[in-house]
Scaffold this active site. Structure first.
Site, PDB file in Angstrom:
ATOM      1  N   CYS A 131       0.779  -7.757  13.740  1.00 65.47           N
ATOM      2  CA  CYS A 131       0.507  -8.119  15.138  1.00 65.47           C
ATOM      3  C   CYS A 131      -0.286  -9.425  15.233  1.00 65.47           C
ATOM      4  CB  CYS A 131      -0.242  -7.003  15.846  1.00 65.47           C
ATOM      5  SG  CYS A 131       0.753  -5.534  16.117  1.00 65.47           S
TER       6      CYS A 131
ATOM      7  N   ARG B 243       1.911 -12.363  -0.464  1.00 68.25           N
ATOM      8  CA  ARG B 243       0.533 -12.609  -0.025  1.00 68.25           C
ATOM      9  C   ARG B 243      -0.046 -13.895  -0.581  1.00 68.25           C
ATOM     10  NH1 ARG B 243      -2.005  -8.526   3.363  1.00 68.25           N
ATOM     11  NH2 ARG B 243      -0.403  -6.950   3.523  1.00 68.25           N
TER      12      ARG B 243
ATOM     13  N   SER C 270      -0.927  -3.671  11.611  1.00 67.82           N
ATOM     14  CA  SER C 270      -0.361  -4.783  10.846  1.00 67.82           C
ATOM     15  C   SER C 270       0.850  -5.382  11.578  1.00 67.82           C
ATOM     16  CB  SER C 270       0.023  -4.329   9.447  1.00 67.82           C
ATOM     17  OG  SER C 270       0.725  -3.135   9.523  1.00 67.82           O
TER      18      SER C 270
ATOM     19  N   ASP D 251      -9.779  -9.498   8.906  1.00 68.45           N
ATOM     20  CA  ASP D 251      -9.240  -8.155   8.626  1.00 68.45           C
ATOM     21  C   ASP D 251     -10.251  -7.020   8.799  1.00 68.45           C
ATOM     22  OD1 ASP D 251      -7.002  -6.548   7.825  1.00 68.45           O
ATOM     23  OD2 ASP D 251      -7.879  -6.350   5.836  1.00 68.45           O
TER      24      ASP D 251
ATOM     25  N   ARG E 274       0.859  -1.191   0.000  1.00 67.24           N
ATOM     26  CA  ARG E 274       0.000   0.000   0.000  1.00 67.24           C
ATOM     27  C   ARG E 274       0.893   1.239   0.000  1.00 67.24           C
ATOM     28  NH1 ARG E 274      -2.095   0.854   4.390  1.00 67.24           N
ATOM     29  NH2 ARG E 274      -1.495  -0.938   5.642  1.00 67.24           N
TER      30      ARG E 274
ATOM     31  N   TYR F 283      -1.112  -3.677  -6.850  1.00 71.06           N
ATOM     32  CA  TYR F 283      -1.018  -4.313  -5.531  1.00 71.06           C
ATOM     33  C   TYR F 283      -2.396  -4.365  -4.845  1.00 71.06           C
ATOM     34  CZ  TYR F 283      -0.357  -5.187  -0.683  1.00 71.06           C
ATOM     35  OH  TYR F 283      -0.496  -5.721   0.565  1.00 71.06           O
TER      36      TYR F 283
ATOM     37  N   LYS G 135      -9.580  -2.301   1.229  1.00 75.43           N
ATOM     38  CA  LYS G 135      -9.283  -1.140   2.079  1.00 75.43           C
ATOM     39  C   LYS G 135     -10.033   0.104   1.606  1.00 75.43           C
ATOM     40  CE  LYS G 135      -6.265  -3.491   4.452  1.00 75.43           C
ATOM     41  NZ  LYS G 135      -6.578  -3.916   5.813  1.00 75.43           N
TER      42      LYS G 135
ATOM     43  N   HIS H  92     -11.169  -2.051  11.198  1.00 77.96           N
ATOM     44  CA  HIS H  92     -10.049  -2.893  10.800  1.00 77.96           C
ATOM     45  C   HIS H  92      -9.882  -3.968  11.875  1.00 77.96           C
ATOM     46  CE1 HIS H  92      -5.494  -2.980   9.581  1.00 77.96           C
ATOM     47  NE2 HIS H  92      -6.187  -3.872   8.937  1.00 77.96           N
TER      48      HIS H  92
END
Ligand code: OXD
Ligand code: MN
Length: 590
Positions: free
Chosen positions: A251, A366, A249, A278, A70, A198, A207, A227
């Site tokens: 975590c 990913r 992110s 997510d 991103r 991406y 997102k 989120h």
């Protein structure tokens, strides 16, 4: 397939006139369409076939090396009034942004196919779901959107019925970082994204729609777009509590959503159900509780680190019918990333693997996979009414100070905990040790409006008749003096979730402290876990001096939102700061 909706047909025609594609394809979401797209991408080199014996239906996509993540600095929220976007967003005037983007889109699809993707975020028949249409010139985007959303004919039928949808226009353009922008017009329910293929920049349902546009829409319609993962915890009596959890992110959101209970818990009959990893949309139901859906239908997960230790369920999920992006491959053409056994021979850029070039798989490589393939996928994820949320968790990577778990005394305190959350950087990551980056509700890159208004919106849910979830803050990442993690994490986190549920059910008393309620002695079940008594005490210590400094920093952070910061949130910060000034025993867990 075209639509019966004039506004949709008109928009598609207008976009085609601007971008001038060779062909227009309306996506129906069928298997036949998917198979044809895959064949086309195998021929063009957009996809590479992986070992079909070990990984049936799996393919690899290698993105442009400068297009792997991103791009927050190129992401804009274009509200009419700059102040509405807030200091948490980059802003551009809508007219200027449209002119800039339309110049980029002019003729950009010449010789290419323009795909029209009708999609629904959330179960197709749910009143909580919302639809959109993405126009793109990328077949890779179509293939990923098919997995990540409910795409095709049923979504188009809903759009025709409702007449309202989010318009997302995307082109990979020249993949030139100098000509790349991700632009949101929340007041127009529209998105324009140019120059990136991406996921987070190009799969506009994720997102861009489900967080930035949806959070803005949710504010005016009285719901929340967050989120957060959603996980169901079923006890041996067969009762399930659903928990929504926000973490920045890196975590472990996907790992927590697919947690495997420790052996003793499994024997007793505990089960964990994955509803989302997510994004979570929540709305108050008629009974005053918050009901949540996962607007997505798939996982777009980070591959590196996914292993039998960290997340065996994810590994099983991605053993077939998965698109991998920017992973490495082994000699026998299996996907590979750091954390897996075996040896890579080709790195994410297609070069012979050489450790001197860095990791074999890109750190942000990913997998895209249907959620239905997850062994712990919950049938309730398809429930039109959503699942009732018993607890909300906030958490970050905090090597010090933040205890393993604490409970907010009420909703306002919970909103303060969410607003204050963040992650500390480490020397390994940034060179600067202990720099705390605040990331309120893990929404810093995704909140489509002013954070001050967002906090006020959260607070506004606390009204007569509301039966809001209890709010907790957790920290799996507390370190000891030797720099090692104090808490084992992964499946053992269920012990903390069990305590939270006991609190929700009124079965655990806890210990009140100025920063919140912590587990009382003996309340965290530790059978089967070797955790020295001193380690537990350290994990549950309240360091008054450290917390006073923290509260001061939280106050300064809140002040950065100026006059839009709700006064009662600042008052709440002062209440906690004052409570900390009252001398009391340092350790909650003596
Ligand atoms: C993220 C993601 O960046 O989910 O948060 O991809
Ligand atoms: Mn995310």
């Amino acid at each position: 397939m075209t639509s019966k909706l004039d506004s949709l047909d008109q928009w598609v025609n207008d976009v085609a006139a601007m971008t001038r594609p060779a062909k227009i394809h309306w996506c129906d979401g069928s298997d036949t369409e998917y198979r044809a797209l895959v064949q086309q991408m195998l021929q063009s080199g957009d996809l590479i076939e992986l070992n079909q014996q070990t990984h049936p239906g799996c393919y690899l996509h290698r993105s442009s090396p400068s297009d792997v993540a991103r791009v927050e600095h190129l992401t804009f929220v274009c509200t009419k009034d700059e102040a509405d976007a807030g200091p948490n967003n980059h802003w551009m005037a809508p007219a200027e942004a449209h002119a800039k983007m339309d110049a980029l889109f002019d003729g950009c699809m010449e010789g290419r196919t323009m795909y029209v993707i009708p999609y629904c975020m959330g179960p197709i028949d749910s009143p909580l779901s919302r639809c959109g249409v993405e126009i793109t010139d990328s077949p890779y985007v179509v293939a990923n959107m098919r997995t990540m959303t409910r795409m095709g004919a049923p979504a188009l039928a809903r759009i025709e019925r409702e007449g309202r949808f989010v318009k997302g226009l995307h082109s990979t353009g020249e993949l030139d970082p100098e000509r790349r922008f991700i632009i949101h017009f929340p007041e127009e329910l529209s998105i324009k994204s140019y120059g990136s293929g991406y996921g987070g920049n190009a799969l506009l349902g994720k997102k861009c729609h489900a967080l930035r546009i949806a959070s803005h829409q949710a504010r005016s319609e009285g719901w929340l777009a967050e989120h957060m993962l959603i996980v169901g915890i079923e006890n041996p009596q067969g009762e399930t509590h659903y928990v929504a959890a926000a973490f920045p992110s890196a975590c472990g959101k996907t790992n927590l959503a697919m947690l495997i209970p420790p052996e003793g818990y499994r024997k007793e009959g505990w089960r964990v159900w994955t509803v989302g990893d997510d994004i979570c949309w929540m709305r108050p139901g008629a009974d005053g509780r918050l009901y949540a859906i996962n607007p997505e239908a798939g996982f777009f997960g980070v591959a590196p680190g996914t292993s039998t230790l960290s997340n065996p369920n994810a590994l099983q999920t991605i053993s077939r019918d998965t698109i991998f992006t920017n992973v490495a491959v082994t000699a026998d053409n299996q996907p590979w990333w750091e954390g897996l056994p075996g040896t890579p021979v080709t790195d994410w850029q297609g070069r012979p693997y050489d450790p001197a070039n860095g990791p074999a798989a890109h750190p942000n490589s990913r997998f895209t996979v249907s959620a239905k393939q997850c062994p712990t996928w919950s049938p309730k994820a398809e429930d039109a009414q959503g699942v009732p949320i018993s607890a909300i968790m906030f958490g970050g990577r905090r090597p010090s100070l933040l205890p393993l778990v604490m409970e907010a005394r009420d909703w306002t305190h919970g909103v303060l905990m969410g607003a204050a959350m963040g992650s500390e950087t480490t020397a390994a990551a940034t060179g600067a040790v202990g720099v705390l980056r605040r990331d309120s509700m893990a929404m810093k890159p995704f909140c489509g409006y002013h954070y001050g208004d967002y906090f006020a919106h959260w607070l506004s849910l606390d009204k007569p008749g509301a039966k809001l979830p209890k709010v907790f803050h957790v920290n799996w990442f507390r370190k000891g003096k030797d720099g090692k993690f104090l808490w084992p994490g992964f499946g053992e986190n269920l012990r903390v979730l069990e305590w939270m549920i006991a609190r929700v059910e009124g079965k655990a008393g806890g210990v009140e402290t100025p920063i919140g309620t912590l587990p009382a002695h003996g309340e965290l079940k530790l059978e089967g876990l070797e955790l020295p008594r001193e380690t537990l005490a350290e994990l549950l210590t309240v360091d008054h001096a450290g917390w006073q400094t923290e509260l001061h920093a939280i106050g300064e952070y809140l002040d950065s939102f100026g006059t839009r910061l709700p006064a009662n949130l600042r008052q709440e910060q002062q209440r906690v700061a004052q409570a900390l000034e009252t001398p009391r025993k340092a350790a909650a867990h003596a």
